[in-house]
Structures are given as structure tokens and as C-alpha cells.
Design a protein around this motif. Structure first.
Motif, PDB file in Angstrom:
ATOM      1  N   GLU A 214     -93.245 -71.516  39.473  1.00 49.29           N
ATOM      2  CA  GLU A 214     -92.448 -70.524  39.754  1.00 49.29           C
ATOM      3  C   GLU A 214     -92.385 -70.533  40.647  1.00 49.29           C
ATOM      4  O   GLU A 214     -91.405 -70.293  41.533  1.00 49.29           O
ATOM      5  CB  GLU A 214     -92.041 -70.238  37.983  1.00 49.29           C
ATOM      6  N   SER A 236     -93.861 -80.625  36.864  1.00 51.55           N
ATOM      7  CA  SER A 236     -94.263 -79.709  36.018  1.00 51.55           C
ATOM      8  C   SER A 236     -94.112 -78.180  36.627  1.00 51.55           C
ATOM      9  O   SER A 236     -94.728 -77.527  37.556  1.00 51.55           O
ATOM     10  CB  SER A 236     -95.246 -79.705  35.105  1.00 51.55           C
ATOM     11  N   ILE A 238     -94.612 -74.270  36.622  1.00 50.40           N
ATOM     12  CA  ILE A 238     -95.047 -73.345  35.638  1.00 50.40           C
ATOM     13  C   ILE A 238     -94.909 -72.130  35.934  1.00 50.40           C
ATOM     14  O   ILE A 238     -94.580 -71.065  36.694  1.00 50.40           O
ATOM     15  CB  ILE A 238     -97.150 -73.525  36.190  1.00 50.40           C
ATOM     16  N   LYS A 239     -93.886 -71.777  34.485  1.00 49.69           N
ATOM     17  CA  LYS A 239     -93.199 -70.268  34.850  1.00 49.69           C
ATOM     18  C   LYS A 239     -94.736 -69.054  34.723  1.00 49.69           C
ATOM     19  O   LYS A 239     -95.686 -68.994  34.603  1.00 49.69           O
ATOM     20  CB  LYS A 239     -93.016 -70.418  32.800  1.00 49.69           C
ATOM     21  N   ASP A 240     -93.957 -68.231  35.754  1.00 46.98           N
ATOM     22  CA  ASP A 240     -94.782 -67.392  35.577  1.00 46.98           C
ATOM     23  C   ASP A 240     -96.188 -67.001  36.727  1.00 46.98           C
ATOM     24  O   ASP A 240     -97.071 -66.430  37.026  1.00 46.98           O
ATOM     25  CB  ASP A 240     -95.628 -66.262  34.951  1.00 46.98           C
ATOM     26  N   ASP A 249    -102.553 -69.479  35.648  1.00 49.42           N
ATOM     27  CA  ASP A 249    -101.836 -70.618  34.889  1.00 49.42           C
ATOM     28  C   ASP A 249    -103.880 -72.248  34.261  1.00 49.42           C
ATOM     29  O   ASP A 249    -102.953 -72.689  34.052  1.00 49.42           O
ATOM     30  CB  ASP A 249    -101.155 -71.082  34.621  1.00 49.42           C
ATOM     31  N   ASN A 252    -102.497 -74.242  31.032  1.00 46.43           N
ATOM     32  CA  ASN A 252    -102.031 -75.389  30.492  1.00 46.43           C
ATOM     33  C   ASN A 252    -101.828 -75.814  32.391  1.00 46.43           C
ATOM     34  O   ASN A 252    -101.133 -77.117  31.892  1.00 46.43           O
ATOM     35  CB  ASN A 252    -100.065 -74.003  31.524  1.00 46.43           C
TER      36      ASN A 252
END
Length: 266
Positions: A214, A236, A238-240, A249, A252
Motif C-alpha cells: 500500500e 492484492s 497489502i496494508k502498511d 508482511d 500475509n
């Protein structure tokens, strides 16, 4: 032939996930991921030319055709498996080119924080100059100076939020590379030397999972444009996370890749 490691799955499975690393790294960057992946699928890591334990001939040109031929030599030995090819950043560019020109029949493609190249000719020429300048830093100033500058790139700013142990592991991996070979890699198959594949990726007919962080705004935009062109793809975000999703991450990332490789099953 490129250096590679094959890891047999603990499960009875015909899936083989092949992992391609990014610039100034090697297959060992996926050590933790391999432990997770091999619970469900077979795994292979490959050191691309000029990285890790690769021993590619320095007198050869390491262009995308050469790398594709080398990958063919490896993957033809594993054609009894359902092959899924993952590539991060530089490795993603190689993976896309391979999906279009390689001989192995792929079942799926995972593209992490990467692009199909630079569209404009003048922009490509400018990037060739940047790659050349970086290559000269490696040759003249040495690896430590280059790594110090590399770590300050905005692209990797999000890595500063990682714990000290992880940051030190990333730096150790960078510092064990060979500066002369890295310089050649930049010149022979850096971003500036990559063919523009934007008009070609519509011909990639296998399912494609695009993964991007993200916080990596440039590559989020590229990922969205790629999704529109690739016939069987989804993104996809990916947050943060930033550019190195598989590091920032891991949990994830591993879940997404395994789910994709297993056809939606876990």
C-alpha cells in the motif's frame, strides 16, 4: 546453469513454486518463506546472474534471452510438476519475460512489486544512464558505499519500520554480493535494458496474482494498470507494507501466495 535449490514439500503435492529474488539479493532472502511454503508445496529458489552463488560467465551478455534460456535448462528438469513462477521487483521483470518467451508450461504467475518495463524510449534511455551510473559506483566506490546509498532510496523507506534484526539481515544479504557482478547485472538486465512488455503482457494466458504494498504508491499504480491488461489477474494491496512485501508482511505474503498456488485451497 544458474544456481538453484529445490525443497521437497512435506505434503504429497504436484505444485512447484519457483521464487526469483530482486536486485542485490539472492535466493536466501526467501529462507523463512520456504519453511512456510514447503508445508504445502514444493519450492525452488534461483540465484539470478550476478547474485548469490551464481557462476554465470562474465564474458557473456546476461540479457533477458540468456536468462530465459538458463531458466529453461532448469525448469525442463521439473516439467512433471505444476509450475508456479514468482518474481519480486527485478525477478518479477524476469518472470514476466519468461512467461512470454520461456519453454516451460506455467500454471500461474505471481508478480510482486514489479513492472513490465518502461514505455517511453527517452525514459528508457534515461534509465540506462542511471543504471550505468550505479554500476560505476559499485566498481569505483565499492559495495558498502553503494549499499549505503541504496538503503536511502525512497523505495525502501518503509523498511525503516522493520525490527533491527530484520534490517540487519537484509543488509548482510546485500553486503555479501559481488560488486563487479552486480555492476554487470545492472548493465545487462537492469530496468533500462529491459524490453518494453506493456503491449505484450495481454498474451500471458495463465492466472496472475499481483502483490504490492500500500505504501509503494508508484507500484500500486503500475499494478492497477497491469491488472487491466492481463487477462486473468487480480491485485492484492497489502496494508502498511512498502516495496518488499515478502519481508514487511511475511505472514500475509505467504498466505496469499500459497492460496494462489493451491488454487484457492489452504
Amino acid at each position: 546453469m544458474l544456481h538453484y535449490n529445490f525443497y521437497e514439500s512435506k505434503a504429497k503435492t504436484n505444485q512447484l513454486l519457483v521464487l526469483l529474488h530482486g536486485f542485490i539479493s539472492d535466493g536466501t532472502t526467501y529462507e523463512d518463506d520456504v519453511e512456510s511454503f514447503k508445508e504445502k508445496v514444493n519450492v525452488m529458489t534461483i540465484d539470478l546472474p550476478g547474485h548469490g552463488e551464481d557462476t554465470s560467465d562474465l564474458t557473456m551478455t546476461w540479457d533477458f534471452k540468456m536468462i530465459t534460456h538458463e531458466l529453461d535448462q532448469i525448469l525442463e528438469q521439473y516439467d512433471m510438476y505444476d509450475l508456479y513462477l514468482h518474481g519480486y521487483s527485478m525477478g518479477g521483470r524476469v518472470a514476466m519475460y519468461y512467461a512470454l518467451h520461456g519453454k516451460a508450461l506455467l500454471k500461474g504467475l505471481v508478480l510482486e512489486s514489479t513492472s513490465p518495463g518502461i514505455k517511453g524510449e527517452s525514459d528508457r534511455e534515461e534509465r540506462v544512464k542511471v543504471d550505468e551510473a550505479r554500476a560505476k559506483v559499485l566498481e569505483i566506490a565499492g559495495l558498502e558505499v553503494f549499499v549505503n546509498d541504496w538503503e536511502k532510496l525512497p523505495l525502501f523507506a518503509s523498511q525503516q519500520s522493520l525490527n533491527k534484526e530484520t534490517r540487519e539481515a537484509i543488509r548482510r544479504n546485500r553486503m555479501k554480493q559481488d560488486p563487479v557482478k552486480l555492476a554487470k547485472a545492472l548493465r545487462d538486465y537492469g530496468t533500462g535494458s529491459m524490453p518494453n512488455l506493456w503491449n505484450d503482457i495481454k498474451n500471458i494466458e495463465v492466472p496472475v496474482k499481483i502483490i504490492v504494498g500500500e505504501l509503494d504508491e508508484k507500484f500500486v499504480s503500475i499494478a492497477e494498470k497491469m491488472e487491466q491488461l492481463l487477462p486473468q489477474s487480480d491485485v492484492s494491496v497489502i496494508k502498511d507494507a512498502g516495496h518488499t512485501v515478502h519481508v514487511e508482511d511475511k505472514a500475509n505474503f505467504d498466505t496469499i501466495v500459497l492460496t494462489f498456488t493451491l488454487g484457492g485451497r489452504q
